[in-house]
Design a protein around this motif. Structure first.
Motif, PDB file in Angstrom:
ATOM      1  N   LEU A   1       0.843  -1.194   0.000  1.00 50.19           N
ATOM      2  CA  LEU A   1       0.000   0.000   0.000  1.00 50.19           C
ATOM      3  C   LEU A   1       0.877   1.242   0.000  1.00 50.19           C
ATOM      4  N   THR A   2       0.426   2.260  -0.714  1.00 53.40           N
ATOM      5  CA  THR A   2       1.103   3.554  -0.657  1.00 53.40           C
ATOM      6  C   THR A   2       0.556   4.313   0.548  1.00 53.40           C
ATOM      7  N   GLN A   3       1.248   5.376   0.920  1.00 56.34           N
ATOM      8  CA  GLN A   3       0.734   6.227   1.996  1.00 56.34           C
ATOM      9  C   GLN A   3      -0.641   6.760   1.628  1.00 56.34           C
ATOM     10  N   ARG A   4      -0.815   7.167   0.393  1.00 56.01           N
ATOM     11  CA  ARG A   4      -2.109   7.710  -0.059  1.00 56.01           C
ATOM     12  C   ARG A   4      -3.219   6.664   0.066  1.00 56.01           C
ATOM     13  N   GLU A   5      -2.938   5.444  -0.396  1.00 59.33           N
ATOM     14  CA  GLU A   5      -3.951   4.387  -0.324  1.00 59.33           C
ATOM     15  C   GLU A   5      -4.341   4.096   1.123  1.00 59.33           C
ATOM     16  N   LEU A   6      -3.352   3.998   1.999  1.00 54.33           N
ATOM     17  CA  LEU A   6      -3.648   3.709   3.397  1.00 54.33           C
ATOM     18  C   LEU A   6      -4.389   4.864   4.047  1.00 54.33           C
ATOM     19  N   SER A   7      -3.970   6.076   3.765  1.00 52.92           N
ATOM     20  CA  SER A   7      -4.653   7.230   4.377  1.00 52.92           C
ATOM     21  C   SER A   7      -6.114   7.279   3.950  1.00 52.92           C
TER      22      SER A   7
ATOM     23  N   LEU B   1      -9.294   6.935   6.377  1.00 51.30           N
ATOM     24  CA  LEU B   1     -10.081   8.174   6.367  1.00 51.30           C
ATOM     25  C   LEU B   1      -9.342   9.346   7.024  1.00 51.30           C
ATOM     26  N   ILE B   2      -8.085   9.488   6.654  1.00 55.14           N
ATOM     27  CA  ILE B   2      -7.267  10.602   7.134  1.00 55.14           C
ATOM     28  C   ILE B   2      -6.517  11.196   5.947  1.00 55.14           C
ATOM     29  N   GLY B   3      -5.940  12.357   6.135  1.00 56.21           N
ATOM     30  CA  GLY B   3      -5.157  12.978   5.077  1.00 56.21           C
ATOM     31  C   GLY B   3      -3.818  12.276   4.901  1.00 56.21           C
ATOM     32  N   LYS B   4      -3.336  12.266   3.663  1.00 54.58           N
ATOM     33  CA  LYS B   4      -2.047  11.637   3.374  1.00 54.58           C
ATOM     34  C   LYS B   4      -0.921  12.289   4.161  1.00 54.58           C
ATOM     35  N   SER B   5      -0.947  13.631   4.233  1.00 59.24           N
ATOM     36  CA  SER B   5       0.128  14.330   4.939  1.00 59.24           C
ATOM     37  C   SER B   5       0.115  13.990   6.432  1.00 59.24           C
ATOM     38  N   THR B   6      -1.057  13.779   6.989  1.00 60.86           N
ATOM     39  CA  THR B   6      -1.146  13.378   8.399  1.00 60.86           C
ATOM     40  C   THR B   6      -0.476  12.028   8.593  1.00 60.86           C
ATOM     41  N   TYR B   7      -0.843  11.076   7.738  1.00 59.11           N
ATOM     42  CA  TYR B   7      -0.240   9.749   7.859  1.00 59.11           C
ATOM     43  C   TYR B   7       1.274   9.810   7.635  1.00 59.11           C
ATOM     44  N   ALA B   8       1.689  10.558   6.639  1.00 58.36           N
ATOM     45  CA  ALA B   8       3.126  10.669   6.334  1.00 58.36           C
ATOM     46  C   ALA B   8       3.893  11.194   7.541  1.00 58.36           C
ATOM     47  N   ARG B   9       3.318  12.141   8.263  1.00 52.72           N
ATOM     48  CA  ARG B   9       3.992  12.695   9.457  1.00 52.72           C
ATOM     49  C   ARG B   9       4.130  11.650  10.554  1.00 52.72           C
TER      50      ARG B   9
ATOM     51  N   ASN C   1      -4.836   2.269  17.059  1.00 53.08           N
ATOM     52  CA  ASN C   1      -5.788   1.167  17.151  1.00 53.08           C
ATOM     53  C   ASN C   1      -6.392   0.856  15.783  1.00 53.08           C
ATOM     54  N   ASP C   2      -6.797   1.894  15.054  1.00 55.55           N
ATOM     55  CA  ASP C   2      -7.353   1.697  13.700  1.00 55.55           C
ATOM     56  C   ASP C   2      -6.340   1.008  12.792  1.00 55.55           C
ATOM     57  N   PHE C   3      -5.099   1.494  12.827  1.00 57.01           N
ATOM     58  CA  PHE C   3      -4.020   0.925  12.021  1.00 57.01           C
ATOM     59  C   PHE C   3      -3.846  -0.558  12.353  1.00 57.01           C
ATOM     60  N   CYS C   4      -3.768  -0.862  13.628  1.00 51.10           N
ATOM     61  CA  CYS C   4      -3.545  -2.237  14.064  1.00 51.10           C
ATOM     62  C   CYS C   4      -4.717  -3.148  13.697  1.00 51.10           C
ATOM     63  N   ASN C   5      -5.932  -2.643  13.836  1.00 54.27           N
ATOM     64  CA  ASN C   5      -7.098  -3.426  13.432  1.00 54.27           C
ATOM     65  C   ASN C   5      -7.058  -3.720  11.939  1.00 54.27           C
ATOM     66  N   PHE C   6      -6.713  -2.715  11.145  1.00 54.05           N
ATOM     67  CA  PHE C   6      -6.694  -2.868   9.697  1.00 54.05           C
ATOM     68  C   PHE C   6      -5.689  -3.939   9.264  1.00 54.05           C
ATOM     69  N   PHE C   7      -4.511  -3.918   9.859  1.00 55.52           N
ATOM     70  CA  PHE C   7      -3.452  -4.851   9.462  1.00 55.52           C
ATOM     71  C   PHE C   7      -3.406  -6.115  10.322  1.00 55.52           C
ATOM     72  N   HIS C   8      -4.272  -6.218  11.316  1.00 58.26           N
ATOM     73  CA  HIS C   8      -4.309  -7.388  12.208  1.00 58.26           C
ATOM     74  C   HIS C   8      -2.960  -7.581  12.895  1.00 58.26           C
ATOM     75  N   VAL C   9      -2.442  -6.490  13.446  1.00 59.24           N
ATOM     76  CA  VAL C   9      -1.187  -6.548  14.197  1.00 59.24           C
ATOM     77  C   VAL C   9      -1.426  -5.991  15.596  1.00 59.24           C
ATOM     78  N   SER C  10      -0.579  -6.387  16.507  1.00 61.52           N
ATOM     79  CA  SER C  10      -0.688  -5.874  17.876  1.00 61.52           C
ATOM     80  C   SER C  10      -0.080  -4.474  17.945  1.00 61.52           C
ATOM     81  N   MET C  11      -0.530  -3.700  18.907  1.00 63.10           N
ATOM     82  CA  MET C  11       0.025  -2.371  19.120  1.00 63.10           C
ATOM     83  C   MET C  11       1.502  -2.479  19.477  1.00 63.10           C
TER      84      MET C  11
END
Length: 148
Positions: free
Chosen positions: A18-24, A28-36, A50-60
């Motif tokens: 996934l690119t930063q843009r695709e993941l952002s 449902l966030i801005g690409k620049s926010t995720y990039a930071r 938590n959202d990130f971890c749920n999406f990728f099924h990884v632990s915090m």
């Protein structure tokens, strides 16, 4: 203060092609926010981690570098700030810390610790990480994401 290891966020994202843009867009966030977050210019908020971890099924713990291995955790859509507050209070009591002493260790105020413990405010990621690293706790446990 302990820094987050956000290089793991990038590694996890790239491992899923996934690119930063695709993941952002998916989060449902801005690409620049995720990039930071990936470049560590900003610290990812706990709810977004938590959202990130749920999406990728990884632990915090794995996502932020507290653990080198991923473990199965609960996928919770919204973190329970009251449960996190209770867990924070448990850690503080187990280590014989007053709210004032913990506040001093985190370079914050007693009222901030009180708000966290009473479930009025979600703890900042950097404070949660500092506590977990210093007192040897899992961030997944603190956030009530560990499977029983």
């Amino acid at each position: 203060m302990i820094a987050l290891n956000c290089t793991k966020l990038k590694e996890i994202r790239e491992n899923h092609d996934l690119t930063q843009r695709e993941l952002s867009e998916l989060l449902l966030i801005g690409k620049s926010t995720y990039a930071r977050w990936e470049t560590e210019e900003q610290i990812i908020p706990l709810s977004r981690l938590n959202d990130f971890c749920n999406f990728f099924h990884v632990s915090m713990d794995y996502a932020i570098g507290l653990s080198q291995t991923n473990k199965e955790t609960l996928e919770i859509s919204n973190l329970d700030i009251k449960a996190i507050g209770r867990n924070l209070k448990k850690i503080r009591k187990e280590h014989h810390l007053t709210q004032e002493k913990l506040a001093t260790l985190l370079n914050t105020t007693h009222s901030t610790i009180s708000a966290y413990e009473n479930g009025k405010t979600l703890i900042l990621t950097v404070f949660a990480l500092e506590i977990c690293k210093n007192y040897n706790y899992s961030l997944d446990w603190l956030c009530n994401k560990e499977k029983k």
